[in-house]
Write an enzyme that holds these catalytic residues in place. Structure first.
Site, PDB file in Angstrom:
ATOM      1  N   ASP A   9       0.960  -1.240   0.051  1.00 38.27           N
ATOM      2  CA  ASP A   9      -0.025   0.155  -0.045  1.00 38.27           C
ATOM      3  C   ASP A   9       0.860   1.167  -0.056  1.00 38.27           C
ATOM      4  O   ASP A   9       2.059   1.148   0.570  1.00 38.27           O
ATOM      5  CB  ASP A   9      -0.842   0.002   1.368  1.00 38.27           C
ATOM      6  CG  ASP A   9      -1.682   1.150   1.488  1.00 38.27           C
ATOM      7  OD1 ASP A   9      -2.461   1.504   0.552  1.00 38.27           O
ATOM      8  OD2 ASP A   9      -1.501   1.839   2.478  1.00 38.27           O
ATOM      9  N   ARG A  45      -7.044  12.313   7.338  1.00 39.08           N
ATOM     10  CA  ARG A  45      -6.891  10.818   6.627  1.00 39.08           C
ATOM     11  C   ARG A  45      -8.179  10.179   7.042  1.00 39.08           C
ATOM     12  O   ARG A  45      -8.576   9.033   6.285  1.00 39.08           O
ATOM     13  CB  ARG A  45      -5.765  10.340   7.487  1.00 39.08           C
ATOM     14  CG  ARG A  45      -5.523   8.897   7.345  1.00 39.08           C
ATOM     15  CD  ARG A  45      -5.433   8.664   5.840  1.00 39.08           C
ATOM     16  NE  ARG A  45      -4.803   7.031   5.809  1.00 39.08           N
ATOM     17  CZ  ARG A  45      -4.498   6.584   4.469  1.00 39.08           C
ATOM     18  NH1 ARG A  45      -4.899   7.330   3.299  1.00 39.08           N
ATOM     19  NH2 ARG A  45      -4.385   5.159   4.261  1.00 39.08           N
ATOM     20  N   SER A 121      -2.601   0.866  -4.765  1.00 41.52           N
ATOM     21  CA  SER A 121      -2.765   1.924  -3.994  1.00 41.52           C
ATOM     22  C   SER A 121      -4.320   2.441  -4.504  1.00 41.52           C
ATOM     23  O   SER A 121      -4.633   2.403  -5.669  1.00 41.52           O
ATOM     24  CB  SER A 121      -2.120   3.187  -3.955  1.00 41.52           C
ATOM     25  OG  SER A 121      -2.493   4.222  -3.329  1.00 41.52           O
TER      26      SER A 121
END
Length: 228
Positions: A9, A45, A121
């Site tokens: 990732d 986030r 990703s």
């Protein structure tokens, strides 16, 4: 079955998603950010991830850069820091996120061991290209795979399918590494051997898959593969 391919990732795993807010807080133009950058980064986030999940289940895909901007707008409002100048600076810094300190050597070691390496990703291709170039990782990554190929975010199965299509390998030959517990769990359920990079000591997510390994950072990845 031996591991032939190591897939990572990007955001939060190879690249520090807090770096943009932290860097802006150290600049003289944004003194208002000094006491709020950590909560801003956390909210940014959290909303970024929430928006990807909600769009995936609603079949309302947009690119990750737009999601990132929407999440930042929410976080700035929540912190009462709405400012066009600050917004522009934070977004510019997001294209140049710092890689974690151990990343270059770890990836270089994997390449010297003969492994194929790549990123899988949610990021859009241009964002990922910018981050990889800024961190100087071009020579230690064989491929950068984006969900934009399939137009749905993780943890949807078609995203993980991209690895086999690109590397012509079975799931059992893939070590998948993520700092997101939910991503590591989904990848484990898919059939990858997985590492959850748990930098903050969080409890394990109660989901439909369980990561094979848990590490505090990425430095032990090469040794983990050697010991298999």
């Amino acid at each position: 079955m031996p591991i032939t391919t190591a897939i990572f990732d990007a955001y939060g795993t190879l690249f520090d998603v807090n770096a943009a807010a932290r860097a802006a807080s150290e600049e003289p133009d944004f003194p208002q950010l000094k006491s709020k950058w950590q909560s801003l980064a956390a909210n940014w986030r959290t909303k970024q991830l929430q928006y990807t999940w909600l769009r995936a289940v609603a079949d309302q895909h947009i690119d990750f850069w737009t999601v990132t901007q929407h999440a930042l707008d929410w976080a700035l409002d929540a912190a009462e820091l709405a400012s066009p100048e600050l917004r522009d600076r934070l977004l510019a810094l997001y294209w140049e996120l710092d890689a974690y300190a151990e990343v270059p050597e770890m990836l270089s070691t994997l390449k010297s061991m003969g492994l194929k390496t790549g990123i899988l990703s949610n990021g859009s291709p241009d964002m990922l290209d910018g981050a990889v170039a800024s961190a100087g990782l071009d020579d230690v990554l064989d491929e950068v795979l984006s969900v934009e190929t399939v137009h749905i975010f993780k943890p949807a199965t078609p995203v993980y399918d991209l690895v086999a299509k690109r590397f012509n390998t079975s799931p059992e030959q893939v070590l998948f590494v993520s700092s997101n517990g939910w991503d590591a769990a989904a990848a484990a359920h898919y059939g990858f051997e997985t590492v959850w990079v748990n930098r903050t000591g969080d409890p394990i997510d109660r989901l439909y898959g369980t990561p094979s390994h848990m590490l505090p950072d990425l430095s032990e990845i090469p040794e983990l593969i050697r010991q298999r």
